[in-house]
Design a protein around this motif. Structure first.
Motif, PDB file in Angstrom:
ATOM      1  N   PHE A 119      -6.927  19.054   3.144  1.00 46.39           N
ATOM      2  CA  PHE A 119      -7.285  17.557   2.883  1.00 46.39           C
ATOM      3  C   PHE A 119      -6.812  17.122   1.363  1.00 46.39           C
ATOM      4  O   PHE A 119      -6.080  16.054   1.802  1.00 46.39           O
ATOM      5  N   MET A 120      -6.687  17.861   0.542  1.00 43.32           N
ATOM      6  CA  MET A 120      -6.061  17.316  -0.629  1.00 43.32           C
ATOM      7  C   MET A 120      -4.592  17.180  -0.923  1.00 43.32           C
ATOM      8  O   MET A 120      -4.053  16.554  -1.313  1.00 43.32           O
ATOM      9  N   GLU A 121      -3.976  18.382  -0.056  1.00 45.59           N
ATOM     10  CA  GLU A 121      -2.648  18.214   0.251  1.00 45.59           C
ATOM     11  C   GLU A 121      -2.260  17.001   0.902  1.00 45.59           C
ATOM     12  O   GLU A 121      -1.371  16.206   0.530  1.00 45.59           O
ATOM     13  N   ARG A 122      -2.853  16.707   2.163  1.00 46.05           N
ATOM     14  CA  ARG A 122      -2.657  15.513   2.712  1.00 46.05           C
ATOM     15  C   ARG A 122      -2.883  14.125   2.079  1.00 46.05           C
ATOM     16  O   ARG A 122      -2.103  13.392   2.008  1.00 46.05           O
ATOM     17  N   THR A 123      -3.687  14.260   1.227  1.00 44.95           N
ATOM     18  CA  THR A 123      -4.408  13.106   0.401  1.00 44.95           C
ATOM     19  C   THR A 123      -3.185  12.769  -0.621  1.00 44.95           C
ATOM     20  O   THR A 123      -2.982  11.625  -0.718  1.00 44.95           O
ATOM     21  N   LEU A 124      -2.986  13.543  -1.319  1.00 39.54           N
ATOM     22  CA  LEU A 124      -1.861  13.560  -2.453  1.00 39.54           C
ATOM     23  C   LEU A 124      -0.702  13.198  -1.821  1.00 39.54           C
ATOM     24  O   LEU A 124       0.063  12.381  -2.448  1.00 39.54           O
ATOM     25  N   GLU A 126       0.130  11.144   0.514  1.00 39.63           N
ATOM     26  CA  GLU A 126       0.095   9.930   1.032  1.00 39.63           C
ATOM     27  C   GLU A 126       0.108   8.847  -0.242  1.00 39.63           C
ATOM     28  O   GLU A 126       0.202   7.765   0.032  1.00 39.63           O
ATOM     29  N   LEU A 127       0.087   9.486  -1.525  1.00 38.94           N
ATOM     30  CA  LEU A 127       0.050   8.699  -2.739  1.00 38.94           C
ATOM     31  C   LEU A 127       1.565   8.097  -2.846  1.00 38.94           C
ATOM     32  O   LEU A 127       2.141   8.802  -3.784  1.00 38.94           O
ATOM     33  N   THR A 128       2.104   7.333  -2.018  1.00 38.97           N
ATOM     34  CA  THR A 128       3.346   7.170  -2.339  1.00 38.97           C
ATOM     35  C   THR A 128       3.776   5.957  -3.269  1.00 38.97           C
ATOM     36  O   THR A 128       4.799   5.726  -3.851  1.00 38.97           O
ATOM     37  N   GLU A 137      -7.486   6.746  -9.809  1.00 32.70           N
ATOM     38  CA  GLU A 137      -8.512   6.186  -9.001  1.00 32.70           C
ATOM     39  C   GLU A 137      -9.255   7.405  -8.189  1.00 32.70           C
ATOM     40  O   GLU A 137     -10.598   7.572  -8.019  1.00 32.70           O
ATOM     41  N   LEU A 138      -8.323   8.126  -7.668  1.00 27.70           N
ATOM     42  CA  LEU A 138      -8.790   9.400  -6.883  1.00 27.70           C
ATOM     43  C   LEU A 138      -9.734  10.128  -7.525  1.00 27.70           C
ATOM     44  O   LEU A 138     -10.945  10.728  -6.972  1.00 27.70           O
ATOM     45  N   PRO A 160       6.403  12.621  -9.391  1.00 26.19           N
ATOM     46  CA  PRO A 160       6.421  12.365  -7.975  1.00 26.19           C
ATOM     47  C   PRO A 160       7.406  13.162  -7.162  1.00 26.19           C
ATOM     48  O   PRO A 160       7.045  13.519  -6.097  1.00 26.19           O
ATOM     49  N   GLY A 161       8.814  13.460  -7.748  1.00 24.15           N
ATOM     50  CA  GLY A 161       9.853  14.086  -6.863  1.00 24.15           C
ATOM     51  C   GLY A 161       9.757  15.373  -6.964  1.00 24.15           C
ATOM     52  O   GLY A 161      10.490  16.093  -6.218  1.00 24.15           O
TER      53      GLY A 161
END
Length: 351
Positions: A119-124, A126-128, A137-138, A160-161
């Motif tokens: 869940f957290m991997e997918r959520t992070l 998506e933060l593009t 905010e998260l 981010p990269g």
């Protein structure tokens, strides 16, 4: 462990209906403060708020794409921020709009409780857009497992990269020992509204959940790998080819491994999977990454992709022997190798 999405969808709808029927009996709308106090689960309440603001942000993003105005101008940005701040204190939602919002939040909260790593991997991932600001905010809305995922999120915000944040994420959850973060404990407030059937929630009940729901079934000190351990006499039979033996590295004999798994009576062994990820639980993913793929999540992902592209059990084992067993110096008798072999067996056991 694989979550049963159909059960989650049904449960989330029924749960949300109960909450809404109760709240909207004598009220036409629900306010922001009432959402914060909606249930005994603070995390669920915050997840609802997060869903609300995410939906709102999408509308704002769409609104600011208008080609006739310069929304990047400092005065416009300040005015828009002030407007959003005022509007955030005026939340007022009707039942028809709130119930689907709550349903989404319930489903996401269940995912967070049962499979926090994915869940957290997918959520992070998506933060593009502006990850640093989004992660800030998260942290306001996702409180569960924060000590485990926050270091990875901070790494992502700083660079981010760089994908090494994923490794830190896995390591964070592997180190987590807080018993209050166990799924059954986290979801206890849900039981007061609508009882959860944990055996239906996941297609294969995780050791963590079973240990608390049915402790008598699990033998002590066999939480992670008790279902997959190959007997000592079978371990002695698994031999490598001649060249590997000369190199001092033993490889896997696919015929012996197949015969062993094919006669296994344990129910956790049965049930075909189309992709290896389908049958891979959180504990396994962490374990495989750390112990088989040198702590490199990208290497593990690539291995899983290559294994899924093979056309038979024997081809998959040949790939393991030549690409990983030798180069990574695997102990083919280890529990983690046995668990990976079992997943591969399940992919091909219907042939």
């Amino acid at each position: 462990m694989t979550l049963d999405q159909d059960y989650i969808d049904c449960y989330s709808k029924d749960f949300s209906k109960r909450i809404c029927d109760n709240h909207f009996t004598n009220k036409k709308r629900i306010s922001g403060q009432e959402i914060i106090e909606l249930s005994a689960s603070t995390q669920l309440n915050l997840m609802v708020i997060r869903e609300l603001f995410e939906d709102w942000q999408k509308q704002v993003d769409s609104f600011t794409q208008n080609p006739y105005f310069d929304y990047s101008a400092s005065m416009v940005k300040e005015a828009l921020a002030s407007f959003m701040n005022v509007l955030s204190r005026a939340i007022s939602i009707e039942k028809s709009d709130f119930e689907p919002l709550l349903t989404k939040a319930v489903a996401k909260t269940l995912h967070l409780a049962i499979e926090p790593v994915s869940f957290m991997e997918r959520t992070l991932e998506e933060l593009t857009k502006d990850p640093a600001s989004q992660i800030k905010e998260l942290k306001k809305y996702i409180k569960w497992h924060r000590a485990a995922w926050e270091p990875a999120a901070d790494d992502l915000a700083a660079d981010p990269g760089n994908l090494f944040w994923k490794q830190k994420l896995y390591e964070g959850f592997e180190k987590e020992v807080d018993e209050s973060m166990q799924p059954v404990v986290l979801l206890d407030p849900f039981q007061e509204i609508l009882p959860l059937d944990f055996k239906r929630l996941v297609t294969e009940v995780s050791e963590t959940i079973v240990a608390q729901v049915e402790p008598e079934v699990i033998e002590e000190e066999k939480v992670v790998s008790s279902h997959y351990i190959i007997e000592e006499e079978t371990k002695e039979e698994i031999q490598g080819n001649d060249s590997s033996e000369k190199e001092g590295i033993e490889t896997i004999d696919p015929a012996i491994v197949w015969a062993k798994f094919d006669t296994e009576e344990n129910p956790y062994m049965k049930g075909s999977i189309a992709q290896l990820k389908e049958g891979m639980g959180i504990n396994q993913r962490i374990m495989f990454t750390k112990r088989l793929f040198q702590g490199n999540p990208d290497l593990m992902e690539q291995a899983i992709i290559e294994l899924d592209e093979t056309e038979s059990f024997y081809e998959a084992i040949d790939l393991l022997n030549h690409s990983f067993v030798k180069s990574l110096n695997w102990d083919i008798h280890s529990d983690e190798v046995m668990e990976l072999l079992q997943l591969i067996f399940r992919k091909y056991d219907s042939e």
